[in-house]
Design an enzyme around this catalytic site. Structure first.
Site, short mmCIF file in Angstrom:
data_model
loop_
_atom_site.label_atom_id
_atom_site.label_comp_id
_atom_site.label_asym_id
_atom_site.label_seq_id
_atom_site.Cartn_x
_atom_site.Cartn_y
_atom_site.Cartn_z
CG ASP A 50 -3.87 -1.34 -0.16
OD1 ASP A 50 -4.36 -0.37 -0.76
OD2 ASP A 50 -3.33 -2.31 -0.74
CB SER A 51 -5.32 4.31 0.41
OG SER A 51 -6.65 4.10 0.86
CG ASP A 89 -7.90 -2.55 -0.76
OD1 ASP A 89 -8.70 -2.94 -1.62
OD2 ASP A 89 -7.38 -1.41 -0.78
CE LYS A 117 -10.00 -2.10 -3.90
NZ LYS A 117 -8.55 -2.03 -4.21
CD GLU A 119 -3.22 -3.34 -5.92
OE1 GLU A 119 -3.40 -2.37 -5.17
OE2 GLU A 119 -2.10 -3.60 -6.44
CD GLU A 186 -5.46 3.39 -7.95
OE1 GLU A 186 -4.81 4.28 -7.37
OE2 GLU A 186 -5.75 2.30 -7.41
#
Length: 261
Positions: A50-51, A89, A117, A119, A186
């Site tokens: 999602d960057s 993500d 993925k 978080e 991270e």
């Protein structure tokens, strides 16, 4: 470069990479040509991160990235890749509860992801359980959580205190027990990342977390100099594509100017 088993079984694929003794290589990809180039270069993992919100869509952070964005870019990457593991993500808001997480995960898998993925640790345990029960492989993400950057007031290093380090270690153990295939760490303090690696058997993949991880992941735009306006201090740069693009454009403009007397 490793020669793992098929990425259609992410747990086996990642375990083989880990057992090979080589550092697992991972880079972000958001489009067909980048995915194809990185795949042909031999990268182990392609992360549709999602960057893309920042380096592709021009957002301030990742929070405004939608599931539709991720599905579209996952499909593009899947069409460009033949051998690498594709991790996508789950964006902010797409896994607020177990049912939503499964529905979102299925969309990404249908688009071509091999696993998803998300978080967080204990707070997302129900979502992870539901995803894995639905047959959707999961990669965890601990340490600095970009989707929470607004509420945290910026990007901050994690694992600096013993209490924080122990929370990360405990979350990593829980995620392994739940059945995730690997964990991205991270912006975790280096010795804390090392302790996480010692505490679990699944691969750890670091970004800004030192060298004591089983693998490393970077944003391709940082690696290639494609996004010159910001590059994290830990990110290596091996090319200067931004300058090449600018020069190509100015050369084209100059050539057009010579087409008229």
């Amino acid at each position: 470069m490793s020669e793992p088993s098929s990425p259609t079984r992410p747990d086996h694929y990642l375990a083989a990479l880990q057992q090979s003794g080589n550092v697992i290589s991972a880079l972000t990809a958001y489009d067909y040509p980048t995915a194809r180039l990185l795949d042909e270069a031999g990268i182990d993992i392609l992360l549709v991160g999602d960057s893309l919100g920042m380096v592709v869509l021009g957002y301030q952070d990742t929070v405004d990235v939608t599931l539709n964005d991720m599905v579209r870019h996952t499909g593009a990457v899947a069409r460009g890749s033949k051998r690498a593991l594709i991790v996508s993500d789950l964006p902010a808001g797409s896994y607020d509860d177990a049912g939503t997480a499964v529905a979102s995960g299925r969309e990404l898998m249908d688009a071509g992801a091999h696993c998803v993925k998300l978080e967080g640790g204990e707070e997302v345990a129900p979502q992870i359980e539901a995803l894995i029960a639905a047959g959707i492989p999961v990669v965890g993400h601990l340490g600095m959580l970009p989707q929470h950057v607004r509420e945290e007031g910026g990007y901050k290093k994690k694992g600096l205190t013993e209490d924080e380090a122990q929370r990360i270690i405990n979350d990593a153990k829980l995620l392994e027990q739940l059945g995730v295939c690997a964990i991205v760490l991270e912006s975790v303090k280096g010795n804390t990342a090392g302790r996480v690696r010692e505490a679990i058997t699944i691969p750890t993949i670091g970004i800004g977390s030192g060298e004591d991880c089983d693998g490393q992941i970077r944003v391709t735009h940082d690696l290639t100099g494609m996004f010159p306006w910001f590059r994290p201090a830990f990110a290596e740069q091996y090319a200067d594509i931004a300058t090449d693009i600018s020069k190509s454009a100015t050369n084209y403009i100059d050539a057009l100017a010579k087409m008229r007397p």
